[in-house]
Design a protein around this motif. Structure first.
Motif, PDB file in Angstrom:
ATOM      1  N   ALA A   1     -37.508 -24.784 -33.665  1.00 15.59           N
ATOM      2  CA  ALA A   1     -36.864 -25.953 -34.415  1.00 15.59           C
ATOM      3  C   ALA A   1     -35.376 -25.977 -34.025  1.00 15.59           C
ATOM      4  CB  ALA A   1     -36.663 -26.169 -36.007  1.00 15.59           C
ATOM      5  N   GLY A   2     -34.942 -26.766 -33.192  1.00 13.35           N
ATOM      6  CA  GLY A   2     -33.553 -26.826 -32.860  1.00 13.35           C
ATOM      7  C   GLY A   2     -33.663 -25.809 -31.472  1.00 13.35           C
ATOM      8  N   VAL A   3     -32.348 -24.796 -32.440  1.00 17.41           N
ATOM      9  CA  VAL A   3     -31.704 -23.709 -31.372  1.00 17.41           C
ATOM     10  C   VAL A   3     -32.656 -22.727 -31.474  1.00 17.41           C
ATOM     11  CG1 VAL A   3     -30.325 -22.287 -32.807  1.00 17.41           C
ATOM     12  CG2 VAL A   3     -29.946 -22.291 -30.737  1.00 17.41           C
ATOM     13  N   GLY A   4     -34.444 -22.915 -32.464  1.00 15.82           N
ATOM     14  CA  GLY A   4     -35.184 -21.782 -32.409  1.00 15.82           C
ATOM     15  C   GLY A   4     -36.161 -21.940 -31.403  1.00 15.82           C
TER      16      GLY A   4
ATOM     17  N   VAL B   1     -26.374 -27.351 -21.713  1.00 11.85           N
ATOM     18  CA  VAL B   1     -28.275 -28.321 -22.308  1.00 11.85           C
ATOM     19  C   VAL B   1     -27.741 -28.644 -23.008  1.00 11.85           C
ATOM     20  CG1 VAL B   1     -29.886 -27.228 -21.632  1.00 11.85           C
ATOM     21  CG2 VAL B   1     -28.287 -26.056 -20.814  1.00 11.85           C
ATOM     22  N   GLY B   2     -28.065 -30.382 -23.449  1.00  8.39           N
ATOM     23  CA  GLY B   2     -27.714 -30.463 -24.391  1.00  8.39           C
ATOM     24  C   GLY B   2     -26.607 -29.726 -25.755  1.00  8.39           C
ATOM     25  N   GLY B   3     -26.730 -29.699 -26.677  1.00  5.69           N
ATOM     26  CA  GLY B   3     -25.637 -29.346 -27.942  1.00  5.69           C
ATOM     27  C   GLY B   3     -25.834 -27.722 -27.358  1.00  5.69           C
ATOM     28  N   LEU B   4     -25.905 -27.259 -26.785  1.00  8.98           N
ATOM     29  CA  LEU B   4     -26.021 -25.934 -26.184  1.00  8.98           C
ATOM     30  C   LEU B   4     -25.628 -25.083 -24.482  1.00  8.98           C
ATOM     31  CD1 LEU B   4     -29.870 -24.662 -26.303  1.00  8.98           C
ATOM     32  CD2 LEU B   4     -28.596 -24.865 -28.642  1.00  8.98           C
ATOM     33  N   THR B   5     -24.980 -23.665 -25.156  1.00  3.76           N
ATOM     34  CA  THR B   5     -24.071 -23.491 -23.908  1.00  3.76           C
ATOM     35  C   THR B   5     -25.057 -22.233 -23.190  1.00  3.76           C
ATOM     36  OG1 THR B   5     -22.266 -24.075 -25.150  1.00  3.76           O
ATOM     37  CG2 THR B   5     -22.338 -21.868 -23.176  1.00  3.76           C
TER      38      THR B   5
ATOM     39  N   ASP C   1     -34.813  -8.977 -10.808  1.00  3.07           N
ATOM     40  CA  ASP C   1     -33.549  -8.484 -11.006  1.00  3.07           C
ATOM     41  C   ASP C   1     -33.290  -7.901 -12.466  1.00  3.07           C
ATOM     42  OD1 ASP C   1     -33.988 -10.405 -11.584  1.00  3.07           O
ATOM     43  OD2 ASP C   1     -33.001 -11.608  -9.828  1.00  3.07           O
ATOM     44  N   ARG C   2     -33.182  -8.469 -13.337  1.00  2.00           N
ATOM     45  CA  ARG C   2     -33.451  -8.184 -14.979  1.00  2.00           C
ATOM     46  C   ARG C   2     -31.701  -9.259 -14.900  1.00  2.00           C
ATOM     47  NH1 ARG C   2     -33.922  -0.846 -15.353  1.00  2.00           N
ATOM     48  NH2 ARG C   2     -35.630  -1.117 -13.975  1.00  2.00           N
ATOM     49  N   VAL C   3     -31.839 -10.213 -14.189  1.00  2.00           N
ATOM     50  CA  VAL C   3     -31.141 -11.247 -14.104  1.00  2.00           C
ATOM     51  C   VAL C   3     -31.205 -11.940 -15.838  1.00  2.00           C
ATOM     52  CG1 VAL C   3     -30.558 -13.945 -14.052  1.00  2.00           C
ATOM     53  CG2 VAL C   3     -31.028 -12.494 -12.270  1.00  2.00           C
ATOM     54  N   LEU C   4     -30.226 -12.040 -16.478  1.00  2.00           N
ATOM     55  CA  LEU C   4     -30.561 -12.364 -18.122  1.00  2.00           C
ATOM     56  C   LEU C   4     -29.767 -14.195 -18.188  1.00  2.00           C
ATOM     57  CD1 LEU C   4     -29.515  -8.849 -20.347  1.00  2.00           C
ATOM     58  CD2 LEU C   4     -31.474  -9.611 -19.178  1.00  2.00           C
ATOM     59  N   ARG C   5     -30.665 -14.574 -19.164  1.00  2.00           N
ATOM     60  CA  ARG C   5     -30.156 -16.028 -19.723  1.00  2.00           C
ATOM     61  C   ARG C   5     -30.007 -16.174 -21.683  1.00  2.00           C
ATOM     62  NH1 ARG C   5     -33.648 -21.267 -18.204  1.00  2.00           N
ATOM     63  NH2 ARG C   5     -34.699 -20.564 -19.988  1.00  2.00           N
ATOM     64  N   PHE C   6     -29.560 -16.074 -21.813  1.00  2.00           N
ATOM     65  CA  PHE C   6     -28.662 -16.979 -22.776  1.00  2.00           C
ATOM     66  C   PHE C   6     -28.269 -18.611 -23.367  1.00  2.00           C
ATOM     67  CE2 PHE C   6     -27.574 -12.309 -22.890  1.00  2.00           C
ATOM     68  CZ  PHE C   6     -27.713 -11.909 -23.409  1.00  2.00           C
ATOM     69  N   SER C   7     -29.331 -18.858 -24.335  1.00  2.00           N
ATOM     70  CA  SER C   7     -28.506 -20.025 -24.729  1.00  2.00           C
ATOM     71  C   SER C   7     -28.526 -20.098 -26.529  1.00  2.00           C
ATOM     72  CB  SER C   7     -30.096 -21.163 -24.890  1.00  2.00           C
ATOM     73  OG  SER C   7     -30.577 -20.915 -23.107  1.00  2.00           O
ATOM     74  N   ILE C   8     -26.884 -20.364 -26.001  1.00  2.00           N
ATOM     75  CA  ILE C   8     -25.807 -20.141 -27.322  1.00  2.00           C
ATOM     76  C   ILE C   8     -25.656 -21.195 -28.179  1.00  2.00           C
ATOM     77  CG2 ILE C   8     -24.381 -19.436 -28.169  1.00  2.00           C
ATOM     78  CD1 ILE C   8     -24.318 -17.133 -25.987  1.00  2.00           C
ATOM     79  N   LYS C   9     -25.764 -21.901 -29.881  1.00  2.00           N
ATOM     80  CA  LYS C   9     -25.891 -23.103 -30.418  1.00  2.00           C
ATOM     81  C   LYS C   9     -24.585 -22.476 -30.835  1.00  2.00           C
ATOM     82  CE  LYS C   9     -27.327 -26.295 -33.464  1.00  2.00           C
ATOM     83  NZ  LYS C   9     -27.013 -27.644 -33.009  1.00  2.00           N
TER      84      LYS C   9
ATOM     85  N   PRO D   1     -32.335 -30.698 -25.124  1.00  2.00           N
ATOM     86  CA  PRO D   1     -32.275 -29.769 -24.585  1.00  2.00           C
ATOM     87  C   PRO D   1     -33.999 -28.613 -24.363  1.00  2.00           C
ATOM     88  CG  PRO D   1     -30.862 -29.240 -26.704  1.00  2.00           C
ATOM     89  CD  PRO D   1     -31.933 -29.594 -26.996  1.00  2.00           C
ATOM     90  N   TYR D   2     -33.779 -29.059 -22.492  1.00  2.00           N
ATOM     91  CA  TYR D   2     -34.771 -27.992 -22.091  1.00  2.00           C
ATOM     92  C   TYR D   2     -36.286 -28.877 -22.007  1.00  2.00           C
ATOM     93  CZ  TYR D   2     -31.748 -23.870 -21.902  1.00  2.00           C
ATOM     94  OH  TYR D   2     -30.510 -22.917 -21.474  1.00  2.00           O
ATOM     95  N   ALA D   3     -36.344 -29.872 -23.031  1.00  2.00           N
ATOM     96  CA  ALA D   3     -37.743 -30.695 -22.632  1.00  2.00           C
ATOM     97  C   ALA D   3     -37.878 -30.819 -21.500  1.00  2.00           C
ATOM     98  CB  ALA D   3     -37.343 -32.253 -24.001  1.00  2.00           C
ATOM     99  N   VAL D   4     -37.422 -30.917 -20.475  1.00  2.00           N
ATOM    100  CA  VAL D   4     -37.625 -31.415 -18.968  1.00  2.00           C
ATOM    101  C   VAL D   4     -39.005 -30.010 -18.469  1.00  2.00           C
ATOM    102  CG1 VAL D   4     -36.825 -31.776 -16.641  1.00  2.00           C
ATOM    103  CG2 VAL D   4     -36.369 -33.116 -18.739  1.00  2.00           C
ATOM    104  N   GLU D   5     -37.829 -29.237 -18.739  1.00  2.00           N
ATOM    105  CA  GLU D   5     -38.086 -27.653 -18.106  1.00  2.00           C
ATOM    106  C   GLU D   5     -39.241 -27.740 -19.454  1.00  2.00           C
ATOM    107  OE1 GLU D   5     -37.044 -22.838 -18.810  1.00  2.00           O
ATOM    108  OE2 GLU D   5     -35.672 -24.302 -18.470  1.00  2.00           O
ATOM    109  N   LEU D   6     -39.258 -27.139 -20.529  1.00  2.00           N
ATOM    110  CA  LEU D   6     -41.022 -27.102 -20.759  1.00  2.00           C
ATOM    111  C   LEU D   6     -42.185 -28.227 -20.521  1.00  2.00           C
ATOM    112  CD1 LEU D   6     -39.093 -26.916 -24.941  1.00  2.00           C
ATOM    113  CD2 LEU D   6     -40.716 -24.979 -23.145  1.00  2.00           C
TER     114      LEU D   6
END
Length: 447
Positions: A300-303, A203-207, A250-258, A335-340
């Motif tokens: 800001a950024g990955v923040g 997602v952009g520069g994130l995994t 269901d306790r699914v987790l999501r991480f977005s990592i730079k 990253p995530y602009a559309v979702e936000l």
């Protein structure tokens, strides 16, 4: 850091003065002060080994885990100073008889001192590669054990079975047990929550990783972080990452990592769906307040990652007006602009404001206050991003009426320096200033 935890540490270091003071009338007070410094260093190191265990309840006493990392660093630095002074100030006393191991304990104390000094300094010199620092940091406990051996068997004006000896010994044992737990027991014991990697995407520069629980899973709150390790691909070492998804049933987790280092670079290249993962946590108290006070979120950024979870959790929740400033430097793929944007359309109280520095736009405290209609005193401000930006915005907002307790952030850094680089830059600039001033005085025409 919580005042309670700091007060308890200060009390732990000061209590031995009660037993050292009567001895001062019979012994060399300078040498006795050196011995007190050595005891204080052991007490601080024992506490430091314990807070590194992430034991349940530590956050209640010392504050969120991010603040505990800061505490861990400064306890090490203060212990290092105490050890250095203990070595510089002669601690030898006439008329003391040591046991058969006292001579060996003296030599081992020197080894412990210099070993701890090197490793603690390596921890705050941030240009040392992370993997080398991590490896070296693991053996600090070995040198602490040698320091405890030095205390147990060195000649001193009190017995190990006196109240003072028992008191310092208790902190030595606490540190040794904590080190054994972290380095031997914990790696072999079942830990964390088992998950499976379900989805990997860029997602952009994130995994982005989506993990499915293999069992009960982990409960968390929006804005919290967890330690993640993945089986295979050299990703078994656990690292902390913010959870970018809101809690689900269901306790699914999501991480977005730079990609910010060796581990994250390897992760984005090698992680695949189907891999097993272990998640430990959650940790942190970076969470939204209750009530209808206005809120300002600054990512800001990955923040932006904790605010993704914040925004997702707003559905069906009553809040006051929320302004989300997403500060980026990208021209196209944000990253995530559309979702936000979609979430902002679905939640009436949420307003998304993208601040793109590539277009010459910068977020300032003046703009935030203006967007709030001048009323910043009643707002809560949440920040996640670069430290210089945080400091600039916080100082500006405090000057305009925001209470310090309403500016929320996390010290989400595993390693930080102690200001040596800033001090060196200041000294260099100061030196250049003095040179220029002297030259200008010498070249001024005489009256």
């Amino acid at each position: 850091m919580r005042p309670l935890g700091l007060a308890l540490i200060a009390l732990a270091v000061l209590i031995p003065v009660y037993w050292f003071a009567p001895i001062a009338s019979e012994r060399d007070p300078v040498a006795l002060f050196s011995q007190y410094l050595g005891a204080a260093a052991l007490i601080l190191m024992g506490i430091n080994q314990f807070v590194a265990t992430r034991a349940p309840g530590l956050e209640i006493v010392f504050g969120p885990l991010d603040r505990i990392y800061v505490l861990h660093k400064w306890l090490g630095v203060i212990a290092l100073i105490a050890m250095g002074l203990h070595d510089i100030i002669d601690a030898d006393m006439n008329g003391l008889r040591g046991g058969v191991l006292s001579g060996i304990a003296e030599d081992i104390g020197e080894i412990s001192l210099y070993g701890l000094m090197i490793l603690i300094l390596a921890s705050v010199i941030t240009f040392i590669p992370y993997h080398l620092w991590k490896w070296s940091h693991r053996i600090i406990g070995v040198f602490f054990f040698l320091g405890a051996f030095h205390f147990f068997f060195i000649a001193k004006p009190f017995s190990n079975f006196d109240p003072l000896g028992l008191y310092v010994s208790a902190f030595c044992i606490l540190g040794i047990v904590s080190y054994i737990w972290m380095s031997v027991v914990r790696p072999m014991a079942p830990r964390g929550h088992r998950y499976e990697v379900d989805l990997v995407r860029r997602v952009g520069g994130l995994t982005e990783l989506v993990l499915l629980p293999k069992g009960g899973g982990m409960r968390h709150k929006p804005g919290q972080f967890a330690f993640l390790s993945i089986d295979g691909g050299g990703l078994g070492e656990e690292h902390p990452f913010t959870l970018s998804g809101a809690p689900t049933d269901d306790r699914v987790l999501r991480f977005s990592i730079k990609d910010l280092g060796d581990y994250t670079d390897r992760l984005q290249r090698t992680v695949q769906p189907g891999m097993d993962a272990i998640v430990s946590g959650p940790f942190g108290h970076f969470s939204m307040p209750r009530g209808r006070d206005p809120q300002v979120w600054i990512g800001a950024g990955v923040g932006i990652t904790p605010f993704l979870a914040f925004a997702e959790s707003l559905k069906g929740r009553e809040t006051g007006p929320i302004k989300l400033y997403y500060c980026v430097r990208e021209r196209d793929d944000i990253p995530y602009a559309v979702e936000l944007e979609r979430l902002a359309e679905e939640v009436d109280t949420l307003e998304l404001i993208i601040v793109n520095s590539s277009e010459g736009i910068r977020l300032t405290s003046d703009r935030i206050v203006s967007d709030l209609g001048g009323d910043v005193a009643n707002a809560h401000v949440f920040f996640c991003g670069p430290v210089p930006m945080r400091k600039a915005l916080k100082s500006g907002l405090l000057l305009k009426g925001l209470k310090a307790s309403r500016f929320h952030f996390e010290e989400f850094e595993m390693r930080t320096g102690i200001g040596l680089q800033s001090l060196a830059v200041w000294l260099w600039d100061r030196g250049k200033y003095e040179v220029v001033k002297r030259v200008s005085r010498q070249t001024e025409p005489a009256e």
